[in-house]
Write a protein that holds these residues in place. Structure first.
Motif, PDB file in Angstrom:
ATOM      1  N   LYS A 169      20.387  53.933  15.463  1.00  0.00           N
ATOM      2  CA  LYS A 169      19.174  53.843  16.412  1.00  0.00           C
ATOM      3  C   LYS A 169      18.052  53.095  15.615  1.00  0.00           C
ATOM      4  O   LYS A 169      17.266  52.254  16.055  1.00  0.00           O
ATOM      5  CB  LYS A 169      18.993  54.716  17.102  1.00  0.00           C
ATOM      6  CG  LYS A 169      19.844  55.396  18.211  1.00  0.00           C
ATOM      7  CD  LYS A 169      19.482  56.763  18.890  1.00  0.00           C
ATOM      8  CE  LYS A 169      20.574  57.239  19.583  1.00  0.00           C
ATOM      9  NZ  LYS A 169      20.324  56.814  20.934  1.00  0.00           N
ATOM     10  N   LEU A 221      21.369  51.538  22.728  1.00  0.00           N
ATOM     11  CA  LEU A 221      19.755  51.186  23.144  1.00  0.00           C
ATOM     12  C   LEU A 221      19.644  49.916  23.899  1.00  0.00           C
ATOM     13  O   LEU A 221      20.574  49.119  23.645  1.00  0.00           O
ATOM     14  CB  LEU A 221      18.769  51.260  21.771  1.00  0.00           C
ATOM     15  CG  LEU A 221      18.721  52.484  20.989  1.00  0.00           C
ATOM     16  CD1 LEU A 221      17.579  52.285  19.502  1.00  0.00           C
ATOM     17  CD2 LEU A 221      18.177  53.553  21.798  1.00  0.00           C
ATOM     18  N   TRP A 257      15.352  59.833  23.682  1.00  0.00           N
ATOM     19  CA  TRP A 257      16.138  58.730  22.581  1.00  0.00           C
ATOM     20  C   TRP A 257      16.899  59.412  21.627  1.00  0.00           C
ATOM     21  O   TRP A 257      17.750  58.531  21.061  1.00  0.00           O
ATOM     22  CB  TRP A 257      15.007  58.140  21.871  1.00  0.00           C
ATOM     23  CG  TRP A 257      13.917  57.493  22.642  1.00  0.00           C
ATOM     24  CD1 TRP A 257      14.268  56.863  23.865  1.00  0.00           C
ATOM     25  CD2 TRP A 257      12.616  57.340  22.706  1.00  0.00           C
ATOM     26  NE1 TRP A 257      13.003  56.319  24.476  1.00  0.00           N
ATOM     27  CE2 TRP A 257      11.972  56.619  23.719  1.00  0.00           C
ATOM     28  CE3 TRP A 257      11.481  57.836  21.715  1.00  0.00           C
ATOM     29  CZ2 TRP A 257      10.517  56.494  23.589  1.00  0.00           C
ATOM     30  CZ3 TRP A 257      10.272  57.399  21.603  1.00  0.00           C
ATOM     31  CH2 TRP A 257       9.821  56.783  22.775  1.00  0.00           C
ATOM     32  N   ALA A 291      18.614  49.637  14.610  1.00  0.00           N
ATOM     33  CA  ALA A 291      18.625  48.582  15.637  1.00  0.00           C
ATOM     34  C   ALA A 291      17.124  48.362  16.113  1.00  0.00           C
ATOM     35  O   ALA A 291      16.641  47.065  16.572  1.00  0.00           O
ATOM     36  CB  ALA A 291      19.274  49.194  17.054  1.00  0.00           C
ATOM     37  N   VAL A 292      16.252  49.442  16.112  1.00  0.00           N
ATOM     38  CA  VAL A 292      14.729  49.357  16.473  1.00  0.00           C
ATOM     39  C   VAL A 292      14.216  48.211  15.405  1.00  0.00           C
ATOM     40  O   VAL A 292      13.386  47.334  15.790  1.00  0.00           O
ATOM     41  CB  VAL A 292      14.029  50.694  16.413  1.00  0.00           C
ATOM     42  CG1 VAL A 292      12.502  50.428  16.632  1.00  0.00           C
ATOM     43  CG2 VAL A 292      14.638  51.570  17.651  1.00  0.00           C
ATOM     44  N   TYR A 335      15.431  44.879  16.318  1.00  0.00           N
ATOM     45  CA  TYR A 335      14.972  44.091  17.316  1.00  0.00           C
ATOM     46  C   TYR A 335      13.431  43.870  17.409  1.00  0.00           C
ATOM     47  O   TYR A 335      13.253  42.562  17.669  1.00  0.00           O
ATOM     48  CB  TYR A 335      15.153  45.226  18.670  1.00  0.00           C
ATOM     49  CG  TYR A 335      14.622  44.577  19.836  1.00  0.00           C
ATOM     50  CD1 TYR A 335      15.594  43.501  20.682  1.00  0.00           C
ATOM     51  CD2 TYR A 335      13.168  44.865  20.366  1.00  0.00           C
ATOM     52  CE1 TYR A 335      14.604  42.991  21.809  1.00  0.00           C
ATOM     53  CE2 TYR A 335      12.750  44.329  21.315  1.00  0.00           C
ATOM     54  CZ  TYR A 335      13.772  43.330  22.266  1.00  0.00           C
ATOM     55  OH  TYR A 335      13.108  42.821  23.344  1.00  0.00           O
ATOM     56  N   GLN A 350      13.875  50.288  25.269  1.00  0.00           N
ATOM     57  CA  GLN A 350      13.814  51.469  24.545  1.00  0.00           C
ATOM     58  C   GLN A 350      13.357  51.108  23.229  1.00  0.00           C
ATOM     59  O   GLN A 350      12.441  52.139  22.591  1.00  0.00           O
ATOM     60  CB  GLN A 350      15.323  52.142  24.604  1.00  0.00           C
ATOM     61  CG  GLN A 350      15.535  52.906  25.886  1.00  0.00           C
ATOM     62  CD  GLN A 350      16.949  53.633  25.975  1.00  0.00           C
ATOM     63  OE1 GLN A 350      17.852  52.785  25.304  1.00  0.00           O
ATOM     64  NE2 GLN A 350      17.252  54.750  26.365  1.00  0.00           N
ATOM     65  N   CYS A 351      13.670  50.143  22.732  1.00  0.00           N
ATOM     66  CA  CYS A 351      13.403  49.855  21.316  1.00  0.00           C
ATOM     67  C   CYS A 351      11.846  49.573  21.336  1.00  0.00           C
ATOM     68  O   CYS A 351      11.216  49.929  20.304  1.00  0.00           O
ATOM     69  CB  CYS A 351      13.829  48.328  20.854  1.00  0.00           C
ATOM     70  SG  CYS A 351      15.845  48.678  20.396  1.00  0.00           S
ATOM     71  N   LEU A 405      22.036  46.729  18.854  1.00  0.00           N
ATOM     72  CA  LEU A 405      21.790  47.484  19.972  1.00  0.00           C
ATOM     73  C   LEU A 405      22.986  48.099  20.733  1.00  0.00           C
ATOM     74  O   LEU A 405      22.847  49.229  21.193  1.00  0.00           O
ATOM     75  CB  LEU A 405      21.118  46.431  21.036  1.00  0.00           C
ATOM     76  CG  LEU A 405      19.475  46.048  20.581  1.00  0.00           C
ATOM     77  CD1 LEU A 405      19.319  44.811  21.801  1.00  0.00           C
ATOM     78  CD2 LEU A 405      18.604  47.114  20.388  1.00  0.00           C
TER      79      LEU A 405
END
Length: 512
Positions: free
Chosen positions: A422, A452, A339, A425-426, A429, A456-457, A447
């Motif tokens: 990242k 990502l 990641w 984005a996680v 999401y 993956q999130c 994303l």
């Protein structure tokens, strides 16, 4: 390709609450003896701040780690062979007791046994080194706790002094800009440890089966070059025994299948441990990389544990199937390699540390300009009481990205920004999935910018927020019995020539 196994760690800083439970667990087990009172092998610092020992990050003062010379060659910052001989009885770069603190206790006997009188008896501070009464207490292991933004501690943080302009430094002192986060630190058990290279007697070595850095108490002669050679100042001198000591990553616990005490006791569950497979042939080249390429070079050392060529190389070096399987299930490999979220602390020290950090998102969010929060979506502003879920965390950060880059990417701002993209984005999401307050176009843009996928999130979220004990701590059998029987390769993890540090001295003879 020379594939070796290394116990590696990840600390997720967004989850650290600064409770120091890890420090106390370590202290209770390993440093409850005379001469170890100031040995905080496991300490939790407040950043921005000066840390422990004071300003340990200033290598112009302490001369720790490695540096590149004018021809790009790697050399110890402390000294070479001639310097070691010249300074063997005097080390000008050695931290003093004042850089740590003079340990003390209290005169409880007087407090409890004082005769009846008109005055309230007191328990005066007594030095644990000299036994004399102390008039003032000036420092301690976490003396700057929660003092982010203060004139005394944060203002003297070496990262602030070298990475931020005068106006940026002043802006952090504004009340609404005051910010801090916790940085727990232990020995990094580096791939290219400066302490090993600096030791004139060869008392420090890396175990071949797991890469843990240890100090032989039989061979240590108290030269204390290891204390200066370690840029993280995680080697300490025991004034009572006349020997150097350090974190041993609780290897007796690891050999019995248990995580280290600080990992087991962590209240915030920020700590992850696992095995990684790396290419020892690439260590020197990686350590010689330019500053802005050090993070990528270190990540490149860690190899894919599912790659048949890597597995074959591991087996050639006597690494068993159980260790390879542990590397495949390692949370460290996921955070660092798969990641790209976890980063080494001060990679510019060029020791290739095997402790990685997921940078904290919380100190960066909620930037305030003119009494208003600044949000991510379109970078528009909203009144503080009407702030939406998209708080800006990168482009208009509450704490400058230059500061975080100074800590984790050797000054590479683009690299630290990508990690934060990242993390944002996680968060976006998962909010869109669980709360439904995110615009679909904003989520897709986040994303795309973070490289990502939704899958993956979800994986990152689950390992961050919902991990089981077995997922956080993937402790393989250390195969110590085979190592003792001589079935594994020699204990130095590199070649005989390089085991003591590149170009410094030959490795000591193998001893169990």
């Amino acid at each position: 390709m020379d594939i070796r196994a290394q116990v590696s760690m990840v600390f997720h800083l967004d989850k650290c609450i600064g409770c120091h439970t890890c420090s106390i667990a370590c202290k209770n087990i390993w440093t409850d003896r005379q001469g170890t009172e100031y040995m905080w092998w496991n300490n939790v610092e407040t950043k921005p701040g000066t840390g422990y020992p004071t300003q340990w990050e200033d290598q112009e003062k302490y001369k720790g780690g490695w540096e590149r010379d004018s021809r790009g060659r790697l050399k110890l910052k402390l000294q070479g062979r001639a310097g070691a001989l010249t300074n063997i009885f005097y080390n000008p770069s050695l931290p003093t007791l004042d850089d740590y603190y003079e340990p003390w206790t209290y005169d409880y006997k007087n407090l409890f046994d004082a005769p009846e009188g008109d005055d309230q008896p007191t328990a005066r501070a007594v030095s644990l080194v000299t036994g004399d009464f102390m008039d003032t207490l000036e420092a301690g292991p976490n003396w700057d706790d929660d003092m982010g933004g203060s004139e005394v501690y944060a203002a003297n943080d070496p990262n602030i002094l070298k990475s931020l302009s005068e106006s940026e430094q002043q802006s952090l002192k504004n009340l609404e800009q005051t910010v801090f986060f916790y940085l727990p630190r232990i020995c990094n058990h580096c791939l290219n440890p400066g302490c090993v290279a600096a030791c004139p007697t060869g008392a420090i070595y890396k175990r071949g089966e797991d890469g843990i850095v240890l100090i032989s108490q039989n061979r240590c002669r108290a030269w204390r070059m290891c204390v200066s050679g370690c840029p993280y100042k995680k080697t300490y001198f025991n004034w009572s025994t006349g020997k150097s000591e350090k974190c041993i990553l609780c290897y007796p616990r690891l050999e019995s299948g248990q995580p280290p005490a600080c990992f087991h006791s962590c209240v915030g569950r920020i700590r992850y441990i696992g095995m990684v497979l790396y290419d020892a042939d690439g260590i020197e080249q990686a350590a010689r990389s330019p500053d802005d390429g050090l993070v990528d070079a270190q990540r490149a050392l860690i190899k894919d544990p599912y790659d048949p060529e890597v597995i074959a190389g591991a087996k050639r070096n006597g690494i068993g199937d159980a260790v390879v399987t542990a590397a495949q299930n390692s949370p460290v490999y996921k955070f660092v390699k798969r990641w790209g979220l976890a980063l080494p602390l001060h990679p510019e020290f060029r020791t290739m540390p095997m402790l990685f950090y997921v940078p904290p998102l919380l100190p960066v969010i909620a930037a305030i300009r003119d009494g208003q929060y600044e949000t991510t979506a379109g970078m528009e502003t909203a009144p503080a009481d009407e702030t939406g879920p998209n708080l800006n965390t990168v482009d208009k950060a509450r704490i400058p990205m230059q500061y975080m880059a100074s800590l984790f990417t050797a000054g590479n701002v683009d690299k630290i920004k990508h990690v934060y993209h990242k993390l944002v984005a996680v968060r976006m999401y998962m909010r869109s999935e669980q709360v439904g307050d995110q615009k679909e176009e904003d989520v897709q843009e986040a994303l795309r910018r973070a490289d990502l996928t939704p899958e993956q999130c979800i994986s990152i979220f689950e390992l961050t927020s919902l991990p089981t004990f077995e997922e956080r701590f993937v402790v393989p059998p250390m195969e110590r019995e085979r190592a003792m029987d001589g079935e594994l390769p020699p204990l130095d993890p590199y070649s005989r020539k390089a085991a003591g540090g590149f170009g410094f001295r030959d490795a000591p003879a193998r001893r169990f």
